[in-house]
Structure formats: C-alpha cells, structure tokens
Design an enzyme around this catalytic site. Structure first.
Site, PDB file in Angstrom:
ATOM      1  N   GLY A 151      -7.799  -6.601 -17.039  1.00 24.89           N
ATOM      2  CA  GLY A 151      -7.497  -5.145 -16.652  1.00 24.89           C
ATOM      3  C   GLY A 151      -8.562  -4.316 -17.269  1.00 24.89           C
ATOM      4  O   GLY A 151      -8.998  -4.459 -18.544  1.00 24.89           O
ATOM      5  N   ASP A 179      -3.382  -2.704 -24.487  1.00 24.30           N
ATOM      6  CA  ASP A 179      -2.171  -3.404 -25.106  1.00 24.30           C
ATOM      7  C   ASP A 179      -2.247  -3.659 -26.489  1.00 24.30           C
ATOM      8  O   ASP A 179      -1.074  -3.635 -27.197  1.00 24.30           O
ATOM      9  CB  ASP A 179      -1.659  -4.739 -24.397  1.00 24.30           C
ATOM     10  CG  ASP A 179      -1.204  -4.495 -23.098  1.00 24.30           C
ATOM     11  OD1 ASP A 179      -0.944  -3.450 -22.621  1.00 24.30           O
ATOM     12  OD2 ASP A 179      -0.466  -5.467 -22.377  1.00 24.30           O
ATOM     13  N   ARG A 189      19.154  15.899 -18.971  1.00 23.85           N
ATOM     14  CA  ARG A 189      19.466  14.526 -18.525  1.00 23.85           C
ATOM     15  C   ARG A 189      18.542  13.678 -19.362  1.00 23.85           C
ATOM     16  O   ARG A 189      17.675  14.030 -19.996  1.00 23.85           O
ATOM     17  CB  ARG A 189      18.771  14.520 -16.949  1.00 23.85           C
ATOM     18  CG  ARG A 189      17.347  15.127 -16.663  1.00 23.85           C
ATOM     19  CD  ARG A 189      16.965  14.843 -15.257  1.00 23.85           C
ATOM     20  NE  ARG A 189      17.358  15.380 -14.274  1.00 23.85           N
ATOM     21  CZ  ARG A 189      16.656  16.194 -13.486  1.00 23.85           C
ATOM     22  NH1 ARG A 189      15.409  16.429 -13.518  1.00 23.85           N
ATOM     23  NH2 ARG A 189      17.129  16.892 -12.264  1.00 23.85           N
ATOM     24  N   GLY A 210       2.590  -2.740 -21.634  1.00 27.65           N
ATOM     25  CA  GLY A 210       2.762  -3.604 -22.927  1.00 27.65           C
ATOM     26  C   GLY A 210       3.534  -4.735 -22.201  1.00 27.65           C
ATOM     27  O   GLY A 210       4.728  -4.993 -22.283  1.00 27.65           O
ATOM     28  N   HIS A 246      -0.847   2.945 -14.510  1.00 20.99           N
ATOM     29  CA  HIS A 246      -2.445   2.865 -14.447  1.00 20.99           C
ATOM     30  C   HIS A 246      -3.064   4.223 -15.117  1.00 20.99           C
ATOM     31  O   HIS A 246      -4.209   4.214 -15.586  1.00 20.99           O
ATOM     32  CB  HIS A 246      -3.127   2.346 -13.298  1.00 20.99           C
ATOM     33  CG  HIS A 246      -2.771   0.921 -12.971  1.00 20.99           C
ATOM     34  ND1 HIS A 246      -1.609   0.631 -12.171  1.00 20.99           N
ATOM     35  CD2 HIS A 246      -3.344  -0.086 -13.427  1.00 20.99           C
ATOM     36  CE1 HIS A 246      -1.697  -0.670 -11.986  1.00 20.99           C
ATOM     37  NE2 HIS A 246      -2.612  -1.227 -12.908  1.00 20.99           N
TER      38      HIS A 246
END
Ligand code: F6P
Length: 342
Positions: A10, A128, A163, A171, A272
């Site tokens: 990624g 990550d 709300r 992750g 993304h």
C-alpha cells in the site's frame, strides 16, 4: 554501480521523499546510476523499468503517492519468480536493490537477500506503523494527522445532532492509528485489533457520554474484532500475500450501538484518505533520512539490512528480524488511554 529502487504494498505519504534522498545522495556523493522498477515486485519480475535520475526526482518531496507506482505482487507465489527477478536485474545491470515497503514487500526482500543472494537493502514504510525494529515508519504521522483532523470535525457535527459517530480508521493488525488519533482527537471509545471488544461495554461508554450531555465519538480500527464473533468483512477475497480486504466493522458497530442503545449512530470510514496527499513535515524528515541511510548501506555493501529509527538515530537491522513479527499496541498502553473511555 547501478542501484534499483522499488516501492511495494500500500502506498503512503513520504515514498517520494525516500526516492529523492536515495537518488540525490547516490548521484551527488557516490556517482551511482539508478533504475526505477515499476509497481513493486512486478517491476523486476517483468523487467518494467523507469528512468531514475536527478531531474526525475525534482519537485517530488511534498508529493504523496510514489513516482514508481506500487502493487501487492508477491514474486514468491510465482513458480519462476526468483529466476525472473535475477535475470531482469542482471539484464539491467543492477548491482543492488533498495526495496521500500511494509511487512510483505520487505519479507520478500529478506528471503531474496538471505536465501537467494540478491543484494537488498530495506526501507520501512506503512501508515500502520506495525513494523518491529523501528520506532516509527514514515506515513504514520501523516495518517494520524488526517484522522485526528477528521475526529475534530466529527465532534461538532455529532454534538449538533446528539448522535453517535463511529470513525473507522486503517490498521489491519495493529491499532496505532486508532490509539494515536483517538487520543489526540478526544474520542470516547477506541477499539484496536489487539484487544477484542465487548459491544455491551462499548454501549455502556456511549450511554455514559450522553448522560454527560456530549455526543460520543467511537474510533475503531478496521481490524478490530468483537469478543464473540469474527472479523466483520464486506469482501472476503484475498490478495497475493493472503490478506483479506478490510473495512466493515465501523458500519456493523454503528448498527449494533443503535439497536442496543436506541441512539442514532452513523459511520465515517476514512479509508484511503489517510494514505493520500502530502506528507507531514515529520514524515518528510524521517523518509529523507531513511533514504540517505539506505544508499549509505548500499555503499557499505551491508545487504539484507533495513534502516530503522531508534530514538533519534537511524540504525541498520536485519530485514528478516524486522519482518519476523509485527509491532502491536501493548496492553498496558491501551489500558493507559482507557481513562478517557465513556
Ligand atoms: O498496510 C497498510 C494498509 O493501509 C492497511 O491499513 C490496510 O488494511 C491496507 O493497507 C489496505 O490496502 P489496499 O488499499 O492496498 O487495499
């Protein structure tokens, strides 16, 4: 000396800063030539190259993505993958390969280097931040900044409508983005892959937040799992490293919260957005230093090594060691932030 460079897995902000630093130092100080390989391991597998010299890296420092392209191609899954890579490197007269990637891309580099004699140097990247042996990977700081800004924005709209807003962040195996952005953004619940969560407990925190006349923000990492169930997935297909495509837990959790508390709950999936755009100043700094040290490792012939951040120093560690296990959130750290839940 000709050095090949590839970016795999990624993408993440800072990849271009690494490439630029490698080429600038390699050309200016060592007189090296470079070959860029396109789309991660697909480049050396297919002999697909791109020109990589100083003009090619001008102006790319603040640009997100990667000028080399990326993919999740796994050459070890192809019968003649190793032979094709070796042949193409020889054809391009490439003497060493700098691989910029996460656990999968670097896992391949470790095996190519240690078992098949391909001279590789690794650079750790992933939003990550789950690679062990380095304090931080570049891309993580940018992702945390984006997620924190989103949480800040979601607070005001959550309060207006009273709300629950569930924010799903990336992750896969590690909750670093969730815990950092959740803490920085003042989330009321943070759920991470390392610790299965109890939906009833989450609902308790949500309810207590409403009692204090505030609307709750629940940050959930895409890899987080409920105590009595499996990972919530929308798509079960696997990539060539055997990973499923994540996302879905946020939506599932909002429905559960709504059902169990009677409060309206909505989900925002950051996806993304966390990986796109310009890198933060810290990521540009770290990526640049990684690049400078990676080309230095090539010059020293120190192959099979990955550059890593330890404190404020850049050190070299065996790639195999860095990819042997993931760096996950320690239970004590999770407990520490728990004081803000509810
Ligand atoms: O490994 C980094 C990461 O961003 C993970 O957080 C996420 O699960 C995965 O990549 C998504 O990958 P892709 O966008 O390539 O499907």
């Amino acid at each position: 000396m000709r050095v090949g460079v590839l970016t795999g897995g990624g993408d993440c902000p800072g990849l271009n800063a690494v490439i630029r630093a490698i080429v600038r130092k390699g050309v200016q100080e060592y007189g090296y030539d470079f070959t860029g390989f396109r789309d991660g391991w697909r480049g050396p597998l297919d002999g697909d190259t791109v020109r990589l010299d100083i003009p090619a890296v001008r102006g790319i420092l603040p640009r997100g993505g990667t000028i080399l392209g990326s993919s999740r191609t796994n050459p070890l899954k192809q019968e003649d993958g190793i032979r094709r890579i070796k042949e193409n490197l020889a054809k391009q007269e490439v003497d060493a390969l700098i691989t910029i990637g996460g656990e999968d891309t670097l896992g391949v580099a470790a095996r190519l280097s240690d078992e098949y004699g391909v001279p590789c140097v690794g650079v750790p990247k992933t939003i990550d931040n789950d690679l062990s042996a380095t304090d931080y990977t570049f891309g993580f700081d940018t992702a945390v900044g984006i997620a924190t800004e989103a949480i800040d924005r979601l607070h005001t709209t959550a309060e207006s409508h009273m709300r629950v807003l569930v924010v799903e962040v990336m992750g896969r195996h590690a909750g670093w983005i969730a815990i950092h952005s959740g803490l920085a953004g003042g989330a009321n619940v943070i759920l991470i892959p390392e610790q299965r969560f109890d939906v009833e407990k989450v609902c308790g925190w949500v309810t207590s937040r409403f009692k204090a006349s505030y609307a709750p923000i629940v940050v959930v990492a895409e890899g987080a799992m409920p105590q009595d169930g499996d990972m919530v997935l929308k798509d079960e297909s696997l990539d060539s490293f055997g990973h499923v495509r994540l996302s879905g837990v946020g939506e599932w959790l909002a429905k559960e919260i709504e059902k169990r508390t009677g409060k309206e709950a909505r989900t925002t999936v950051l996806g993304h957005v966390q990986r796109g755009g310009t890198p933060s100043a810290f990521d540009r700094w770290l990526a640049t230093r990684f690049g400078l040290h990676a080309i230095e490792a090539v010059r020293d012939g120190d192959f099979g090594k990955m550059v890593a951040l330890r404190g404020t120093d850049i050190v070299r560690v065996p790639i195999a060691e860095a990819t042997a296990r993931l760096k996950t959130v320690d239970p004590a750290l999770y407990e520490e932030v728990g004081v803000f839940f509810g």
